[in-house]
Design a protein around this motif. Structure first.
Motif: not given
Length: 533
Positions: A276-284
């Protein structure tokens, strides 16, 4: 050539390199056969953050990848402050520097066809990270270069000495004041030299939670600032989002490559909170992931790395260093989730240098984490730090090799800082706690003001030069963080959460300037003073 402290003369025509990490070792090798004295506080290969690097080196060496794409990724995560020419230059020099490291014996991983194997890490658009046994790049590189340095006759290695002050004459470097690292009460040693390369590492140990070794306490940054050097971007400190939270100091690191291989971040309820925080999720980008982890911990939900599905029983073979750290803490990462927390990891700021590694002081060069080249901007792209270190180490060597250096100056009669002594452990603990609380992942004005007053008073009143240097570096970071009234990259102000386009400029400051900032603020209540009592 190995030497000892007691054989160190008071004057040398050698180029003097301070620091036994990647930048220092590589620069010394590139200067051969010119005479070099390499000074390291810890035994060679130890005490350097580069030896602990797990991710690897970013280099566009795979088919279909380009230096231009690598530079574009670097610029994209740098918060608008990356020097684009610097980023492209470093990316274009990556291939030759990787081949240099291969020639020095670094055993980079290869695929079944014998080509360099490459992995992917956060915010990279391609697989371009070269590794050694998955997560052992730093240790393998430092081991190979340390062996090469010891075999090189033109390099004199002096272990066990720490630099505590630069000697300046007529605006130029005249030498160094040194002291035994394990005996801080010993009388300082003075060394006259006209060419000094600082490669002393970063500032991680100014924070209570860090992945950096003890030696990364900002000493190089402080001595350059005290000598009058321009300091760039000190407010930008990168926090690695996945230090293993098991109460160790320094904290073991769970490399970003784990997430590149599919490991996820979850809270205590099993929720993947980065979705919910970034389109790349864990790879942001790291700053976004670090703040996500920080928020989960602050909310009481906890944060964990889950590699059970992505790696499972392959974990030990693919990431042996992380696996060993987990097992030592009683965690089996193949079947259990790993508790994590953000930790001070890398300093984008440092001694301002030009494209040749020259500082604003004649005769002083800086390379590696102690320097600030403009390559990282407000947020470093994963695995660019080792690349920057070798690229600039080679450039510094080329720049020095083309110079005729003047004879060493006469040493001063008085010591720059006569007081030695071991820093008070309680005061150091308070300084580190204050850096984490007020100059950490999330910052705000009142906390920064408190920190500024503490550090300014400590810098004036410290009873040892080592403690004073820690306070100097802390003051540089806190004052610049207070001055930047916006959020950008790794610098996040809760009271100024927006990025302001008009402030998309690098910080260039000095110790005199940050002292003025501290003095301009209203003094704190007397109750705060016990930190330096």
């Amino acid at each position: 050539m190995q030497d000892n402290i007691h054989n160190l003369s008071r004057s040398t025509d050698d180029i003097v390199i301070v620091g036994g990490g990647l930048a220092g070792l590589f620069c010394a090798l590139k200067l051969a056969p010119r005479r070099v004295t390499l000074i390291s506080a810890a035994p060679l290969g130890q005490g350097a953050s580069s030896a602990w690097a797990q991710g690897g080196i970013a280099a566009a060496v795979a088919e279909g990848d380009t230096p231009e794409a690598h530079a574009a990724d670097t610029i994209a995560v740098g918060g608008g402050l990356v020097d684009e020419a610097v980023a492209l230059g470093i990316a274009r020099e990556a291939g030759p520097r990787i081949h240099d490291l291969l020639a020095y014996g670094v055993p980079f991983d290869r695929d079944l066809e014998g080509r360099l194997a490459v992995g992917r890490e956060a915010a990279h658009s391609a697989r371009r990270i070269v590794h050694v046994r998955g997560d052992g790049a730093g240790a393998a590189i430092i081991a190979a270069l340390s062996d090469a340095v010891r075999r090189t006759p033109s390099i004199r290695v002096i272990e066990g000495l720490a630099a505590e002050a630069l000697l300046i004459e007529d605006g130029a470097v005249a030498g160094l004041q040194l002291r035994e690292a394990v005996n801080s009460s010993a009388r300082p040693l003075l060394l006259a030299a006209r060419a000094v390369v600082l490669a002393t590492g970063g500032i991680g140990h100014l924070y209570a939670v860090t992945t950096n070794p003890l030696e990364a306490s900002g000493s190089g940054l402080a001595i350059a600032a005290r000598a009058g050097a321009v300091i760039a971007d000190p407010e930008f400190v990168q926090f690695h989002p996945t230090a293993i939270r098991v109460g160790r100091d320094p904290a073991p690191l769970a490399t970003e490559a784990l997430r590149g291989e599919g490991a996820t971040l979850i809270n205590g309820s099993g929720e993947r909170f980065m979705l919910s925080r970034h389109p790349l999720a864990e790879l942001a980008p790291r700053d976004i992931v670090a703040r996500g982890v920080f928020a989960e911990i602050a909310a009481g939900r906890g944060a964990f790395l889950d590699a059970r599905q992505a790696l499972g029983t392959r974990f030990a073979d693919r990431f042996p260093t992380v696996h060993a750290s987990c097992i030592a803490a009683g965690i089996d990462p193949a079947t259990q989730i790993i508790p994590i927390a953000p930790a001070a990891h890398y300093h984008m700021g440092g001694i301002a240098v030009d494209e040749r590694g020259r500082s604003s002081i004649d005769g002083l060069w800086a390379g590696g984490e102690v320097s600030s080249t403009g390559a990282h901007g407000a947020n470093r792209l994963a695995s660019n730090s080792l690349l920057e270190a070798v690229v600039y180490a080679a450039r510094i060597a080329d720049d020095i090799a083309g110079r005729t250096l003047p004879s060493p100056a006469r040493l001063p009669d008085a010591l720059v800082a006569p007081r030695g002594g071991t820093p008070d452990a309680v005061i150091v603990q308070r300084l580190r706690a204050m850096m984490s609380a007020h100059v950490g992942v999330v910052r705000e004005g009142d906390g920064l003001t408190d920190a500024l007053h503490h550090f300014a008073a400590l810098e004036r009143e410290a009873t040892s030069i080592a403690l004073r240097n820690m306070a100097t570096s802390a003051l540089l970071v806190a004052a610049s963080a207070w001055s930047r009234c916006e959020s950008r990259g790794a610098h996040f102000r809760a009271d100024h959460p927006a990025e302001i386009p008009a402030l998309a400029q690098r910080t260039m400051t000095s110790l005199a300037a940050v002292r003025e900032i501290a003095e301009s603020l209203s003094p704190l209540p007397r109750a705060v003073r016990p930190m330096i009592a």
